[in-house]
Design a protein around this motif. Structure first.
Motif, short mmCIF file in Angstrom:
data_model
loop_
_atom_site.label_atom_id
_atom_site.label_comp_id
_atom_site.label_asym_id
_atom_site.label_seq_id
_atom_site.Cartn_x
_atom_site.Cartn_y
_atom_site.Cartn_z
N PHE A 144 0.83 -1.20 0.00
CA PHE A 144 0.00 0.00 0.00
C PHE A 144 0.87 1.26 0.00
CE2 PHE A 144 -2.65 -3.27 1.97
CZ PHE A 144 -3.80 -3.17 1.19
N PHE A 145 0.50 2.18 -0.86
CA PHE A 145 1.23 3.44 -0.99
C PHE A 145 1.05 4.30 0.25
CE2 PHE A 145 1.16 7.97 -2.17
CZ PHE A 145 2.41 8.12 -2.72
N VAL A 146 2.17 4.84 0.77
CA VAL A 146 2.14 5.79 1.88
C VAL A 146 2.50 7.18 1.38
CG1 VAL A 146 3.13 6.42 4.12
CG2 VAL A 146 2.69 4.02 3.59
N SER A 147 3.66 7.29 0.74
CA SER A 147 4.11 8.58 0.20
C SER A 147 5.26 8.34 -0.77
CB SER A 147 4.54 9.53 1.32
OG SER A 147 5.71 9.04 1.95
N GLN A 148 5.62 9.38 -1.49
CA GLN A 148 6.74 9.32 -2.42
C GLN A 148 7.66 10.49 -2.16
OE1 GLN A 148 5.66 9.01 -6.55
NE2 GLN A 148 7.77 9.03 -7.28
N VAL A 149 8.95 10.19 -2.06
CA VAL A 149 9.97 11.22 -1.87
C VAL A 149 11.02 11.02 -2.95
CG1 VAL A 149 11.69 12.20 -0.31
CG2 VAL A 149 9.55 11.25 0.62
N ASN A 150 11.03 11.95 -3.91
CA ASN A 150 11.96 11.85 -5.04
C ASN A 150 11.78 10.52 -5.75
OD1 ASN A 150 13.00 14.42 -4.43
ND2 ASN A 150 14.39 13.55 -2.91
N ASP A 151 12.82 9.69 -5.80
CA ASP A 151 12.74 8.43 -6.55
C ASP A 151 12.44 7.24 -5.64
OD1 ASP A 151 15.14 8.31 -5.21
OD2 ASP A 151 16.28 7.50 -6.90
N SER A 152 11.95 7.53 -4.44
CA SER A 152 11.65 6.44 -3.50
C SER A 152 10.18 6.47 -3.10
CB SER A 152 12.52 6.56 -2.25
OG SER A 152 13.89 6.38 -2.57
N ILE A 153 9.64 5.29 -2.82
CA ILE A 153 8.25 5.15 -2.42
C ILE A 153 8.21 4.46 -1.06
CG2 ILE A 153 6.00 4.18 -3.01
CD1 ILE A 153 6.98 4.04 -5.93
N TYR A 154 7.47 5.03 -0.13
CA TYR A 154 7.25 4.39 1.16
C TYR A 154 6.01 3.51 1.04
CZ TYR A 154 10.79 7.34 3.33
OH TYR A 154 11.97 7.95 3.66
N ILE A 155 6.17 2.26 1.43
CA ILE A 155 5.14 1.24 1.23
C ILE A 155 4.81 0.56 2.55
CG2 ILE A 155 4.57 -0.92 0.04
CD1 ILE A 155 6.58 -0.10 -2.11
N LEU A 156 3.53 0.46 2.84
CA LEU A 156 3.05 -0.34 3.96
C LEU A 156 2.68 -1.70 3.40
CD1 LEU A 156 1.91 -1.02 6.76
CD2 LEU A 156 -0.14 0.31 6.17
N GLY A 157 3.37 -2.73 3.84
CA GLY A 157 3.11 -4.04 3.28
C GLY A 157 3.60 -5.17 4.15
N GLY A 170 11.28 -11.02 7.94
CA GLY A 170 10.20 -10.39 7.20
C GLY A 170 9.05 -10.06 8.13
N GLU A 171 8.37 -8.93 7.86
CA GLU A 171 7.31 -8.48 8.76
C GLU A 171 6.38 -7.53 8.03
OE1 GLU A 171 9.59 -6.50 11.84
OE2 GLU A 171 9.46 -4.58 10.79
N VAL A 172 5.35 -7.08 8.75
CA VAL A 172 4.49 -6.00 8.26
C VAL A 172 5.08 -4.69 8.76
CG1 VAL A 172 2.18 -5.00 8.25
CG2 VAL A 172 2.46 -7.49 8.37
N ASN A 173 5.39 -3.80 7.86
CA ASN A 173 5.97 -2.52 8.25
C ASN A 173 5.84 -1.51 7.12
OD1 ASN A 173 7.97 -3.08 6.33
ND2 ASN A 173 9.56 -3.51 7.83
N VAL A 174 6.42 -0.35 7.32
CA VAL A 174 6.56 0.64 6.26
C VAL A 174 8.02 0.61 5.82
CG1 VAL A 174 6.48 3.09 5.65
CG2 VAL A 174 4.71 2.11 7.10
N ASN A 175 8.25 0.42 4.55
CA ASN A 175 9.59 0.33 4.02
C ASN A 175 9.75 1.28 2.84
OD1 ASN A 175 12.22 -0.61 3.69
ND2 ASN A 175 11.62 -2.76 3.84
N ARG A 176 10.95 1.76 2.66
CA ARG A 176 11.24 2.62 1.51
C ARG A 176 11.86 1.80 0.40
NH1 ARG A 176 15.65 5.70 -0.40
NH2 ARG A 176 16.92 5.23 1.43
N MET A 177 11.28 1.90 -0.79
CA MET A 177 11.81 1.19 -1.95
C MET A 177 12.08 2.19 -3.07
SD MET A 177 9.49 -2.28 -2.06
CE MET A 177 10.37 -2.82 -3.54
N ARG A 178 13.24 2.05 -3.67
CA ARG A 178 13.57 2.90 -4.81
C ARG A 178 12.81 2.43 -6.05
NH1 ARG A 178 18.27 2.21 -1.91
NH2 ARG A 178 19.22 4.15 -1.17
#
Length: 269
Positions: A207-220, A241-249
């Motif tokens: 799930f999309f949380v926010s986008q900062v430049n070329d990275s996306i914060y994802i709740l998954g 592995g877990e449920v969290n918010v992670n930043r992916m490029r």
């Protein structure tokens, strides 16, 4: 049981981002070597009721204890209904962060992550939202099962549920590449899909949380946790592995951003 071993917007968005620490950009657990969940081909993934119906007297290396299955059922009963899937997912992120320990017990946070020996029955339950009860291969990641479970749970008890777009009912993240509508202006709670650069059938979804430049914060789900600093100055993972918010490029070492997906079923009633 030898089927597998689990190794184990605004203010809301800011609260989710606060879950992040110094390990931004970590790859999803499904793409980390050795962190996939092996399933025995052709063997059904048991539901929680199936686990409880079995005699679990033997203390093996895969089956959760009956008390753990009961605790999982208690946790899942507390999961919100008549809320959007993003809020359902947030429940499990809060669970992993220990925010629900006061109500669910001091060990409740452990049910939001993979376990090192026995299968976490909460994660097992996410596959109830998929048709992949008998995997074709020997390894299955759970990011898509988690998203599907949240989408299905969000539809529960909604009067307009028959009119809402159903979940993909698949444990394959690739099925979300054509789900809903593509959007270039995602809102928190929309779905983010990634595709593997070399093996197109692989990927990640959350799930999309926010986008900062070329990275996306994802709740998954099935996402790598931050590393904890040890007294000797080294770092180690709290789990695999877990449920969290992670930043992916958007263009990472193994994954490329595929699309943002949206649908009214993802947002408020």
């Amino acid at each position: 049981m030898q089927r597998r071993q689990f190794l184990s917007a605004s203010g809301a968005a800011l609260a989710l981002l606060s879950l992040q620490s110094g390990d931004a950009g970590a790859a999803p657990a499904e793409l980390e070597s050795g962190n996939l969940f092996p399933f025995e081909a052709g063997k059904a993934v048991p539901s929680l009721d199936d686990l409880l119906a079995r005699e679990l007297q033997a203390r093996g290396t895969a089956s959760p204890y009956p008390a753990e299955v009961q605790k999982a059922k208690e946790i899942l009963t507390k999961c919100p209904v008549r809320q959007n899937p993003f809020q359902v997912a947030q429940f499990f992120a809060d669970l992993r962060q220990g925010e629900l320990n006061a109500d669910l017990g001091s060990d409740a946070h452990l049910y939001g992550e993979e376990w090192p020996v026995r299968a976490n029955p909460v994660i097992v339950s996410f596959f109830d939202a998929t048709t992949l009860r008998t995997p074709a291969g020997d390894q299955t990641a759970w990011c898509a099962a988690f998203v599907n479970w949240c989408v299905e749970k969000g539809r529960q008890d909604r009067e307009d549920a028959p009119k809402l777009l159903p979940h993909t009912a698949s444990a394959a993240s690739a099925t979300f590449r054509s789900w809903g509508l593509k959007t270039e202006s995602p809102r928190p709670g929309d779905i983010v899909v990634f595709q593997h650069k070399r093996e197109s059938w692989r990927g990640h979804v959350g799930f999309f949380v926010s986008q900062v430049n070329d990275s996306i914060y994802i709740l998954g789900g099935n996402q790598m946790p931050a590393r904890a600093k040890l007294p000797d100055g080294t770092y180690e993972r709290r789990n695999t592995g877990e449920v969290n918010v992670n930043r992916m490029r958007m263009a990472g070492a193994d994954l490329n951003f595929h699309s943002f997906r949206t649908d009214p079923s993802l947002h408020d009633l």
